[in-house]
Design a protein around this motif. Structure first.
Motif, PDB file in Angstrom:
ATOM      1  N   LYS A   1      -3.860   4.428   5.689  1.00 13.48           N
ATOM      2  CA  LYS A   1      -2.857   4.564   4.732  1.00 13.48           C
ATOM      3  C   LYS A   1      -2.763   5.991   4.145  1.00 13.48           C
ATOM      4  N   SER A   2      -3.790   6.662   4.306  1.00 11.33           N
ATOM      5  CA  SER A   2      -3.698   8.758   3.367  1.00 11.33           C
ATOM      6  C   SER A   2      -2.783   9.117   4.237  1.00 11.33           C
TER       7      SER A   2
ATOM      8  N   SER B   1       0.729  -0.900   0.003  1.00 13.11           N
ATOM      9  CA  SER B   1       0.131  -0.044   0.117  1.00 13.11           C
ATOM     10  C   SER B   1       0.901   1.079  -0.219  1.00 13.11           C
TER      11      SER B   1
ATOM     12  N   CYS C   1      -7.004   6.834  -1.099  1.00  5.86           N
ATOM     13  CA  CYS C   1      -6.697   6.501  -0.767  1.00  5.86           C
ATOM     14  C   CYS C   1      -8.201   4.876   0.287  1.00  5.86           C
TER      15      CYS C   1
ATOM     16  N   ALA D   1       0.502   3.595  -2.548  1.00  4.04           N
ATOM     17  CA  ALA D   1       0.968   5.211  -2.496  1.00  4.04           C
ATOM     18  C   ALA D   1       1.264   6.984  -2.779  1.00  4.04           C
TER      19      ALA D   1
END
Length: 545
Positions: A516-517, A465, A510, A469
């Motif tokens: 994740k953000s 991830s 995300c 990202a």
């Protein structure tokens, strides 16, 4: 009060002020109360504590306990188990630590529910041979993987210390002074982050940590369990919301078992059935209804008659089937495909989804009236990352369960490994954690594992991830910043709007995943959540956007 007076008395004894000492000694004994029997009075002016231990050191230890208790002396006492360390019991007790002294090392492994679980294990090694000490430390780390082991080994050699640390010892005390041992134990207990939380949760739910096959120590989950108990015996439809791997089907099964319904619990994964067959699967068909219909089929509604039908991945149901499902929920009857008769059914419907149904309604792919009909009662299962106490508890639960299942020795866990567990976002939730522990048991049995091992076991799942990202971050639409600027606007207002735009971009990229953000934004989850509150942003606004 008596601690401050003890400190003044200690200073007076060092500076030879006999008049002050003569006045202070009776006052100290009076204020000490139950602690009075721990003092030794020598003459009229000399007062010692703990069999001659330096009084100012005792004061410092007691003040540390006072600080740890938040400025108010409480009855909270931490328990440690020790072998050969009985002479340190009085000074440990002064620091708020109760030493449970063992006569032989085998008692470490003979636990009882009546004995308070230890915060630390102490071993006086001069009573043991070197190989015996190594084996003991290794065995203790397997028996108590989250409890620190401290060796008290006055004048031990460097080779012995290296072997002890290799076997998983937290510290080795080389001094023969009791004060040094107490300082080490006190520091270890103060720095412990995971074991205290586990013990507190055990006290909160001493009666049980299980609910119909579900295991949890989280207050949020137990609130959910109590809600299930309250609504289980009703016939109302239930909509269960939650991310994948959170245990939505287990919640549905718990509701069925508690409902008292005599029929079967039938499951349909709506996403796994082709669109052209889902009508037949749910409602059945009559012979000759379509090509290949060689005989009558009852359908899942009739199979679940008198019981519960669980519709998983509800959002995958096609629109034409949604209308028939709505009619069945309203009328309590079904009509098989190709049939003409309405057949009554007594079925409780429980549905689950990991998608935002309101978004589906806006997109025109889900009926609004069906959404309201299904969500008469709705339950939201929190993701694992939002109930950190469950990460440690479930990790320990799966570790014990899978070690016994595969008949393999449990690995010894270091603090930084547990830190990795808590810092990871677990997008696959409980299912991912269980698979992770299974890999851990199979690949690291009877080993000491650290954060490095955590990263290796997690493998590509930990960084996938993050790499995605980063790729999205490189393509950030910076040109949109120009659209929020207008003439006469000051820098503070511009930066405020720019920050909000950046937060929205991270959340949108995300799909509303806060962890994740935050990784995409390059800040901690805590800081990112604080900024979301400042800008009145909700993660639900960006789910699957």
């Amino acid at each position: 009060m008596w601690i401050r007076l003890m400190y003044k008395l200690s200073c007076a004894q060092r500076t030879s002020r006999p008049a002050f000492c003569a006045r202070s000694v009776p006052r100290v004994l009076e204020l000490a109360g139950k602690e009075k029997n721990r003092f030794v009075l020598r003459g009229e002016t000399k007062l010692s504590y703990c069999g001659g231990t330096n009084l100012s050191y005792c004061i410092r230890v007691r003040q540390k306990w006072l600080k740890r208790c938040g400025g108010v002396m409480t009855e909270q006492v931490y328990t440690v188990w020790g072998f050969g360390c009985k002479r340190a019991a009085k000074l440990l007790r002064l620091s708020g630590i109760q030493l449970y002294s063992l006569r032989h090392v085998q008692q470490f492994f003979r636990t009882s529910q009546d004995i308070v679980p230890p915060r630390c294990l102490l071993i006086y090694t001069p009573n043991l041979k070197t190989l015996q000490a190594d084996k003991l430390v290794r065995s203790l780390r397997q028996q108590w993987p989250m409890v620190d082991v401290v060796l008290w080994s006055p004048r031990a050699g460097a080779h012995f210390v290296r072997r002890a640390f290799k076997q998983g010892a937290k510290d080795v005390v080389l001094s023969d002074k009791i004060e040094d041992l107490v300082d080490v134990v006190d520091t270890i207990i103060e720095e412990q982050r995971f074991l205290p939380r586990m013990n507190e949760l055990n006290e909160d739910f001493t009666s049980s940590s299980r609910f119909e096959g579900l295991v949890s120590r989280s207050p949020e989950m137990w609130d959910l369990f109590h809600t299930c108990i309250n609504i289980a015996e009703t016939d109302a439809t239930v909509l269960i919301l939650g991310e994948t791997g959170t245990g939505k089907e287990l919640i549905a099964r718990a509701l069925h078992r508690r409902s008292g319904r005599k029929g079967a619990f039938v499951v349909l994964d709506c996403g796994a059935v082709p669109e052209q067959l889902i009508n037949s699967e749910l409602f059945g068909h009559v012979k000759g209804a379509f090509t290949g219909a060689m005989h009558d089929k009852k359908g899942l509604f009739r199979h679940a008659d008198g019981g519960t039908l669980f519709l998983d991945e509800l959002a995958s149901i096609p629109l034409e089937v949604q209308f028939r499902l709505l009619r069945t929920l309203q009328e309590g009857t079904i009509r098989p495909v190709g049939g003409h008769e309405e057949l009554p059914v007594d079925v409780r419907v429980i549905a689950a989804t990991n998608e935002a149904l309101d978004k589906k309604v806006q997109d025109g792919t889900f009926r609004e009236d069906l959404m309201y009909r299904l969500s008469v009662l709705y339950l939201t299962v929190p993701p694992l990352r939002e109930r950190q106490e469950d990460i440690l508890f479930l990790f320990a639960y799966f570790l014990r369960k899978l070690s016994e299942q595969y008949n393999m020795e449990r690995p010894s866990i270091q603090d930084d490994f547990l830190d990795g567990l808590l810092s990871y976002s677990w997008p696959g939730n409980v299912r991912q954690l269980e698979n992770f522990v299974e890999r851990l048991v199979l690949t690291n049995a009877n080993k000491v594992v650290s954060l490095h091992d955590f990263n290796e076991i997690m493998g590509p799942f930990q960084y996938e991830s993050g790499s995605e990202a980063k790729a999205e971050k490189d393509k950030a639409p910076l040109s949109s910043l120009g659209r929020i600027f207008h003439e006469g606007q000051d820098m503070k207002a511009f930066l405020h709007q720019a920050e909000r735009l950046f937060l929205e971009y991270c959340l949108r990229s995300c799909a509303g995943h806060v962890g994740k953000s935050a990784e995409l934004a390059g800040v901690s989850r805590r800081s990112f959540t604080r900024k979301m509150r400042q800008h009145h942003l909700l993660r639900e606004q960006f789910l699957e956007e």
